[in-house]
Design an enzyme around this catalytic site. Structure first.
Site, PDB file in Angstrom:
ATOM      1  N   ASP A  40      -0.041   3.654   6.684  1.00 16.88           N
ATOM      2  CA  ASP A  40      -0.899   3.965   5.551  1.00 16.88           C
ATOM      3  C   ASP A  40      -0.103   4.684   4.471  1.00 16.88           C
ATOM      4  OD1 ASP A  40      -3.516   4.364   4.209  1.00 16.88           O
ATOM      5  OD2 ASP A  40      -3.057   6.476   4.600  1.00 16.88           O
ATOM      6  N   HIS A  66       4.438   3.839   0.840  1.00 16.74           N
ATOM      7  CA  HIS A  66       5.347   4.093  -0.270  1.00 16.74           C
ATOM      8  C   HIS A  66       5.454   5.572  -0.615  1.00 16.74           C
ATOM      9  CE1 HIS A  66       1.304   3.003  -1.569  1.00 16.74           C
ATOM     10  NE2 HIS A  66       1.418   3.988  -2.438  1.00 16.74           N
ATOM     11  N   ASP A  77      -9.818  -2.297   1.146  1.00 20.72           N
ATOM     12  CA  ASP A  77      -9.775  -1.396  -0.009  1.00 20.72           C
ATOM     13  C   ASP A  77     -10.498  -1.970  -1.218  1.00 20.72           C
ATOM     14  OD1 ASP A  77      -8.194   0.502   1.306  1.00 20.72           O
ATOM     15  OD2 ASP A  77      -6.365  -0.605   0.851  1.00 20.72           O
TER      16      ASP A  77
END
Length: 1582
Positions: free
Chosen positions: A541, A544, A642
């Site tokens: 999760d 980045h 999402d």
């Protein structure tokens, strides 16, 4: 480049990675699979380096992976060559999954800090399911995401999860199953080590072990894999463990740099409270925000009324008044100052307290407490010092304050942007009124309720012990550097309000290593291990924003638990190269991609094309091939959890088409639970608290159950099953080979209709799916628009399914209060597995020739999907089977449609290998090479093949087309003109077969190709490039190997480089009509020369057909321009003698000897009848070639007695017939030398424009002789050019017509060396009784005198250096020192008419050094070679003139028609351009004299060998990448291509091969000492 074997094809996949000097590939992705082999080879830039290679992939299964443990890899070699490193390699077998780092050094160290290059490779995991351990490939995964909290109590999970199984998913993604925080967000975890209590009913006692049991059952019985999220960045704001261990978060105590941002956050929070309470109404700010003007009013009030009162500058600026007091006090103290600083610098208070910033007072006193002009007393001096300091402090403060104002302005702007999104943006939540629960913007910091109060009190708390409980929230920053931690010191993200914050989660603070925060690292490691024990994979999760070193550590721990861990992530780094850093460091196997990012059907088709699969009809790739960079493997979702429902953003009619198109992608696919049931709203990870429905096997289930009739569930089951089948057949059992539908073609039929083809390259079955999308609500959903017919290659056997979406008014959607439900008012009409004739949507016709099916769309409405299965017609299937049998003769492991191996090992005469074994090198010249001039000379009507849109191939033979195929194959460039030409017709295959049928030696091979190409013509046109390439490339590899077996051991056991150069022997040496050798003596001893049958007036007769050496291609390939005396004999040693082609060399030597006239070997042979005797050097290179022949060929001295059939026994003889006048070769040699000894003057026959239109009349006057006072041969005049530098001026405009650019008359240095070599050799031969002559007879002082060869040689040795050496320093007796502008060299000529040319630096004296080293003093020779190296050495060749010379021009342009005499009509040919062949002599000379100097200068030999290898790396690159597979004649400056020279030149290739031979014979160690590989697998280029 492709790779082939010497004996047997490898059965494993091998990828070859070429290492290059200084190449860092950390941002390049390489994907591999377990049981593949990764082979490392050295690129040209490393061939001369000491390369040590290390990798952290374990050497065997028993060794555990440790990221920082590297293993040195042992170099091996696949050739017997000692002279170079071109074939060294090392290999790793992929035995475990993960990401692995390699690095190499060239300084002989093993430290990664000294790496000269490095990179990563990723090995995919093995995913097993079921009792039998079936293995899923990544491309056949269908993943469904579920929000775990919506699964309800644990004892109800199975029924709800079975929905995924029943609808065809084989991988379930669970959001975190741990205890969640007070926000109830699925990603805000309160306790990472406990199961979420919502799964546990009263009286139950479930824990992680129960979940593990269910996951195992799903794997074992359902054959479904599972993965879940790992959340490393944050923890819920109410995590008890964080309060107990506050050091784990970014708080005001351990991160004081966040204090100003925290205070600003509290100012904004309190302002929002006040707005909600109506306290700012008087200033025009209402609690309701309805328009942009409301937001601008808030901005104005914040900037000009609220923020100024909090004096934020005090955190960043100096209190100048206080500093000045301390400065004055320091002056008065008058203490000793010890500092070296020369600049006053601002020191930020590390605790960020108000007015805490300072300066170094010692520095201030040193720099500012100085004498001041005009100060008349101490008080004035102090005043001026203070004024000066204050001015600079004001400037420092201004810089800080300006920066702060910028930060605050940006903070307010971002605050306004967030307000705008929350209250006004239609895509936002559209909040109506500011309240405490719905503030203007959510907070960036977590403040315990007990610490809340006024802004002032909250500021006091942050500086006390309570500060450690005030934590920074997590979030993400758009466009930020993902490798930077935005919460660390130095970042202003929180201050500038650039964070998209998650107020329910505290950002975790790991530090650089576990020791920095032991509790946090240990806790998260335990969390990771629990997860890895339960699940087959993990989703990282917010990957980045996760500190990459933390994720590395945790995933290493996870893989120790589950070595085949499947890792996926969604990355928003902003670029593929940054994505690859995360993928490489963490071993991410797949990236999540979203179909919803496509805003049109065209964009969606682009995604399907992008994320996997080769083009339909792709080339058959060898099992060993270069490792090419990969795109990250994708999990392509139709909708992620999402995103909002596509029903809201597009149309309910698009749910099925988009899902169907996604399923055709050649990668993993994914979906969100609810998509298949057509849930019309966003199932929100925070707000959703209802449960999923469960699966029912019965008809008409009631709430809370569903079955296949709900939404698009039945259709999704079909398309999931289809995707599974296409992905490698879904399963690999017992390590059987995969036969996946790995080729993809996307066709945009019209604006809304997309067709996707998945093709199986083994069975040649195709699945064609057509979908009618609806990216917006269709106006007439039941109306079928016109869609152009679709043509499908092959025969459609059946329709897998056809599905239409319909809407009904009979039902209406009502959102269920307890269970997540979908639209009831949409339904499907579906048929599956039907013949085309029963379709209700399309009409299918078959073309007249039976090769194609035409699909006509009749009722293809929005929301429609249809899938076809097509196969090849029976004739095409049989043709491919025959082609595969033919390919099996190459050793390919081809298969029949059933999977049976087709490996033809028969040895009958029709077998390809049997045919090839009978071929000669002459045959191979025809088969593989021959340029236009050679082919056209046959008069058989054949020339080079022209590819429309591309141009002529370089060669008529297979090398011509394989060069293009090599470029096309690696990139699967099916749009290349060659592929188009192959698809359009059978011209190329017919050309290849038919030209071979014209020659007796190649006729059988022509028939073989003809037979196979007959089958190829029956193959569907889109497959022809692929199979044509397999046939041609496979044939070429074996034919090339046959050439090596017919050559010397030096070649057959040689390196790739040696063999590539040795192919020049086949390339340049062939029989060409009208460019023949003069016929040899009929009484020549065996072996006799070859013959061919020719048609004469008397009938068919045998005619001698000796091969000749072309000087270069394409200009010197045929007719009178093919055979040049000097070129032939410079090239003869490398191309014929070193390759073992002794008889061809013998015939050429004897034939040229038969043409001797005036004591000269012809310059241009022109079959002897038209020979020109206008060069002085061909004779000496001929004699040197005879010497080389005698030394290199077993019993080579026998050639001296071979009979030579003289054409011109007397200078004025008419041309004699073969056998009419014969002499042994030794007599002819003696005549040549004798005629030089006594001197010759003559005028060329037929002098004038007939033979040379450029030369003036004096140029036809020729002279040769010997100056007996020195022993030097001499000749020529200023009007002709009798050496290899033979450019004759031809520009009337520039005044150079008839003027040679480089006459080099007098005594040319290379001819002195060649003559010295010759006479010394003849003396030794005479001493051994092998040569009947002792010397030459000359007239001296009026009487005959015998000059022995020994005496002649001694005379040369006595005079050479005194005449040719140019001393490094001037000396009194030096001749014409004013003409010397380069010292430490040997002269180019002696006694030239153009006297200034004697001392020009040109690349000729190394020739003399190589053949006659005794003429040179080793130290002087070395000096001269170093001077030449510094001034003439280019990347590929040698400059032909000193760059400092007035005449130097480094470019050759034969088309230049200017008035500049230095360049017009190519006058600069030998005045600077870089010629390749002299570099061979230069390097050989360096090697020779390094050996001589080794005893006095230890180490010079090794240094020289390294230098030579380094130099030759460019030649290796050139010969490998050249479309001619050769070395050029000449280049411009710094190896820039020259379009007027030959791109393939015989002596260039030969002289470099000579160097490699000399290196091979050198008894010294090599740079890399590989062990000799016993494997049959060999890397070699085509």
């Amino acid at each position: 480049m492709i790779y082939f074997l010497r004996k047997i094809m490898t059965t494993c996949q091998v990828r070859v990675l070429t290492l290059n000097k200084g190449e860092n590939l950390q941002t390049t992705l390489f994907r591999l699979e377990k049981e593949w082999h990764l082979r490392f080879v050295l690129g040209p830039s490393l061939h001369a380096s000491t390369v040590r290679l290390y990798c952290n992939h374990p050497p065997k299964k028993e060794v555990a992976f440790e990221r920082t443990t590297y293993y040195e890899l042992e170099w091996k070699s696949s050739s017997g060559s000692k002279s170079d490193s071109h074939d060294v390699y090392t290999e790793i077998s992929m035995i475990i999954a993960g990401s692995f780092n390699y690095f190499f050094t060239i300084d002989n160290s093993g430290d990664i800090e000294n790496a000269d290059g490095q990179g990563y490779f990723l090995v995919d995991p093995t995913l097993s399911v079921g009792e039998q351990g079936k293995q899923y490939t990544l491309d056949c995964l269908q993943c469904q995401s579920v929000i775990s909290k919506c699964l309800g109590p644990f004892d109800e999970w199975e029924g709800r999860l079975y929905v995924s199984k029943a609808t065809g998913y084989n991988l379930i993604h669970f959001t975190p199953i741990q205890a969640l925080g007070k926000s109830n967000s699925a990603y805000s975890i309160k306790d990472q080590l406990k199961l979420n209590p919502v799964y546990i009913k009263d009286g139950q006692n479930y824990d992680f072990s129960n979940v593990e049991g269910l996951i195992k059952k799903m794997n074992r019985e359902w054959e479904v894999l599972s993965l879940t999220d790992l959340v490393y960045n944050h923890t819920a704001n109410n995590s008890q463990w964080l309060e107990e261990h506050p050091e784990c978060g970014y708080n005001m105590q351990n991160s004081p740099h966040l204090k100003p941002a925290y205070l600003l956050d509290r100012i904004f929070a309190h302002f929002s409270f006040e707005v909600a309470e109506g306290k700012w109404i008087s200033k025009g700010i209402q609690p309701t925000i309805e328009k942009e003007a409301d937001i601008q009013k808030i901005r104005e009030v914040l900037l000009y009324e609220v923020l100024p009162g909090f004096k934020m500058h005090e955190f960043y600026s100096l209190n100048i008044e206080d500093v000045m007091k301390r400065f004055k006090h320091g002056i008065e103290e008058n203490r000793y100052i010890k500092t070296d600083s020369k600049q006053l610098e601002f020191i930020q208070d590390p605790q960020f307290e108000r007015n805490g910033c300072r300066i170094d007072m010692d520095v201030a006193l040193k720099l500012y407490n100085t004498d001041r002009p005009g100060a008349i007393n101490r008080e004035q001096r102090i005043k001026k010092c203070c004024e000066c300091l204050k001015a600079d402090l004001d400037a420092l403060n201004k810089v800080r304050l300006d920066a702060l104002h910028d930060h605050l302005n940006e903070a307010v702007n971002n605050y306004m942007a967030n307000i705008r999104w929350r209250f006004l943006d239609p895509d936002g939540p559209m909040i109506k009124q500011v309240t405490k629960r719905e503030p203007l913007m959510h907070n960036y910091f977590i403040v315990p309720d007990k610490y809340t109060g006024s802004v002032g009190s909250e500021e006091l708390l942050m500086n006390g012990d309570a500060g450690k409980y005030i934590f920074a929230c997590n979030g993400w920053v758009m466009g930020d550097d993902p490798l930077r931690n935005f919460a660390e010191s130095g970042s202003n993200v929180y201050l500038r309000r650039e964070l998209v914050g998650w107020g329910d989660s505290a950002k975790l603070r790991y530090g650089k290593k576990p020791e920095d925060c032991p509790y946090l690292w240990q806790r998260m490691k335990e969390y990771t291990e629990i997860t890895a024990r339960i699940f087959h994979g993990v989703r990282l999760d917010n990957c980045h924003s996760t500190p990459i070193h933390v994720a590395e550590y945790m995933l290493d721990a996870a893989r120790k638990i589950r070595p085949d861990l499947y890792v996926i992530a969604e990355l928003f780094t902003g670029g593929e190269h940054l994505d690859n850093i995360f993928i490489n460091r963490l071993g991410i196997n797949s990236l999540i991609r979203e179909a919803m990012s496509a805003k049109s059907s065209f964009k969606l088709g682009g995604l399907i094309h992008r994320y996997g699969g080769q083009p339909v009809g792709a080339f058959i790739q060898p099992r060993m091939k270069p490792l090419v960079k990969s795109m990250a493997h994708a999990v392509l979702y139709d909708q992620t959890h999402d995103n909002p429902s596509p029903i809201k953003t597009k149309s309910a009619y698009d749910m099925l088409p988009t899902a169907a198109l996604v399923s055709m992608a050649c990668c993993a696919t994914g979906s969100n639970r609810g998509y298949d049931q057509m849930v019309p709203h966003h199932i929100h990870v925070v707000k959703e608290d209802r449960k999923y429905t469960s699966w029912a096997d019965w008809d008409f289930p009631d709430r809370p159950y569903i079955n296949q009739t709900f939404g698009i569930s039945r259709a999704k089951t079909l398309i999931n099953n289809l995707h599974f089948m296409m992905g490698s057949g879904g399963i690999m059992n017992d390590k059987k080979e995969k036969h996946s539908f790995s080729q993809v073609y996307v066709d945009q039929v019209d604006e809304h209709t997309v067709s996707v083809t998945r093709h199986n390259p083994v069975t040649h079955e195709s699945i064609v799916l057509v979908a009618r999308t609806a990216f917006s609500e269709p106006k007439e959903p039941e109306k079928a628009p016109y869609i152009r017919p679709l043509t499908v290659q092959g025969v459609i056997e059946n329709i897998l399914f056809e599905i239409q979406t319909f809407h009904t008014e009979a039902y209406e959607y009502t959102e269920d209060e307890d269970f997540i439900n979908g639209l009831p008012d949409y339904y499907l009409k579906l048929q599956e597995n039907i013949p085309p004739s029963l379709s209700k949507m399309v009409r299918v016709n078959v073309t007249d020739d039976g090769t194609c099916s035409v699909i006509n769309f009749e009722t293809f409405t929005p929301g429609s999907v249809i899938a076809f299965r097509s196969v090849l017609p029976k004739p095409a299937q049989q043709a491919i089977l025959e082609i595969r049998r033919g390919l099996g003769q190459f050793g390919y492991l081809m298969r029949s449609y059933s999977g049976r191996k087709l490996f033809d090992e028969t040895v009958d005469t029709s077998n390809f290998r049997s045919i090839v074994s009978a071929l000669t090198l002459d045959d191979l010249n025809i088969i593989l090479f021959r340029c236009r001039g050679e082919e056209e000379a046959d008069g058989k009507g054949v020339s080079v093949y022209n590819i429309p849109g591309y141009g002529d191939l370089n060669y008529c033979g297979l090398r011509g087309v394989t060069t293009v195929l090599g470029q096309v194959r690696s990139h699967n460039d099916l749009g290349h003109p060659l592929c188009g030409n192959l698809r359009d017709g059978d011209w190329m295959p017919s050309y290849i077969a038919n030209r071979l049928l014209l020659h007796p030696g190649t006729e059988n091979l022509g028939h073989w190709f003809q037979n196979l190409f007959q089958h190829l013509s029956k193959v569907p046109r889109y497959l022809i490039p692929s199979y044509f390439d397999a046939i041609i490339t496979g044939a070429y590899v074996i034919l090339r190997q046959q050439a090596f077996t017919l050559m010397s051991d030096f070649v057959a056991d040689g390196s790739t480089f040696i063999q590539a150069l040795a192919m020049g022997s086949v390339m340049f040496c062939g029989y060409v009509k009208h460019a023949r050798l003069p016929f040899l003596s009929p009484d020549l001893d065996s072996p006799k020369p070859p013959t061919i049958k020719v048609e004469t007036k008397e009938g068919i007769e045998e005619e001698e057909a000796c091969l000749t050496l072309a000087a270069g291609f394409p200009h010197f390939a045929s007719s009178y321009m093919r055979n040049w005396g000097r070129d032939t004999f410079i090239a003869l040693r490398g191309l014929l003698l070193l390759t073992g082609r002794y008889q061809e060399a013998r015939y050429i030597i004897l034939a040229f000897g038969g043409c001797l006239r005036h004591g000269l070997i012809p310059n241009l042979l022109n079959e002897g009848s038209g020979a020109r005797y206008n060069c002085r050097d061909a004779t000496w290179f001929w004699l040197q070639a005879i010497q080389d022949y005698c030394k290199l060929v077993p019993e080579g001295h026998a050639i001296l007695k071979d009979k030579v059939s003289r054409l011109y026994p007397e200078d004025d003889s008419e041309m004699k017939k073969p056998g009419e006048h014969e002499q042994p070769l030794c007599e002819v040699m003696q005549e040549a030398i004798q005629r030089h000894a006594v001197g010759q003057k003559f005028r060329e026959r037929n002098a004038g424009p007939k033979i040379d239109s450029q030369m003036n009349t004096n140029g036809f006057e020729l002279e040769i002789g010997v100056k007996w006072e020195t022993g030097f041969v001499y000749g020529g005049n200023e009007h002709n050019c009798g050496t290899w530098m033979d450019k004759m001026g031809s520009s009337e405009k520039a005044g150079t017509k008839g003027k040679p650019a480089t006459p080099r008359d007098g005594s040319a240095v290379e001819l002195i060396g060649l003559s010295a070599s010759c006479v010394l050799w003849l003396h030794n031969l005479h001493e051994e009784g092998l040569y009947p002559y002792e010397g030459v007879n000359v007239v001296k002082h009026g009487s005959d005198e015998l000059i022995t060869f020994k005496a002649w040689h001694e005379l040369l040795c006595a005079n050479f250096e005194s005449c040719f050496w140019v001393n490094t320093e001037p000396y009194p007796e030096e001749e014409a020192p004013e003409l010397i502008f380069r010292r430490g060299i040997y002269k180019d000529t002696y006694n030239a008419t153009q006297f200034w040319a004697n001392t020009q630096l040109r690349p000729n004296y190394p020739i003399a050094m190589v053949v006659a080293p005794d003429l040179f003093t080793p130290e002087r020779a070395w000096t001269a070679l170093q001077t030449m190296q510094e001034n003439l050495l280019g990347p590929l060749g040698m400059k032909t003139l000193d760059p400092s010379d007035w005449s130097y021009v480094p470019y050759y342009d034969n088309s230049n028609d200017s008035e500049d005499g230095k360049i017009a009509k190519g006058f600069s040919y030998h005045q600077g351009p870089e010629w390749v062949w002299p570099i061979g002599y230069f390097l050989r000379a360096k090697l020779l004299f390094a050996r001589k100097l080794e005893s006095s200068r230890p180490g010079i030999l090794r240094e020289t060998v390294m230098f030579i290898r380094t130099t030759l790396t460019r030649h290796y690159e050139e010969v490998m990448k050249s479309s001619w597979r050769s070395l050029p004649e000449v280049t411009n400056h710094n190896a820039e291509p020259n379009n007027f020279g030959c791109p393939a030149q015989a002596w260039s290739v030969s002289c470099v091969l000579d160097v490699l031979y000399d290196l091979e014979k050198l008894d010294t160690d090599v740079t890399i000492q590989p062990s000799k590989s016993t494997e049959n697998l060999v890397v070699a280029p085509v």
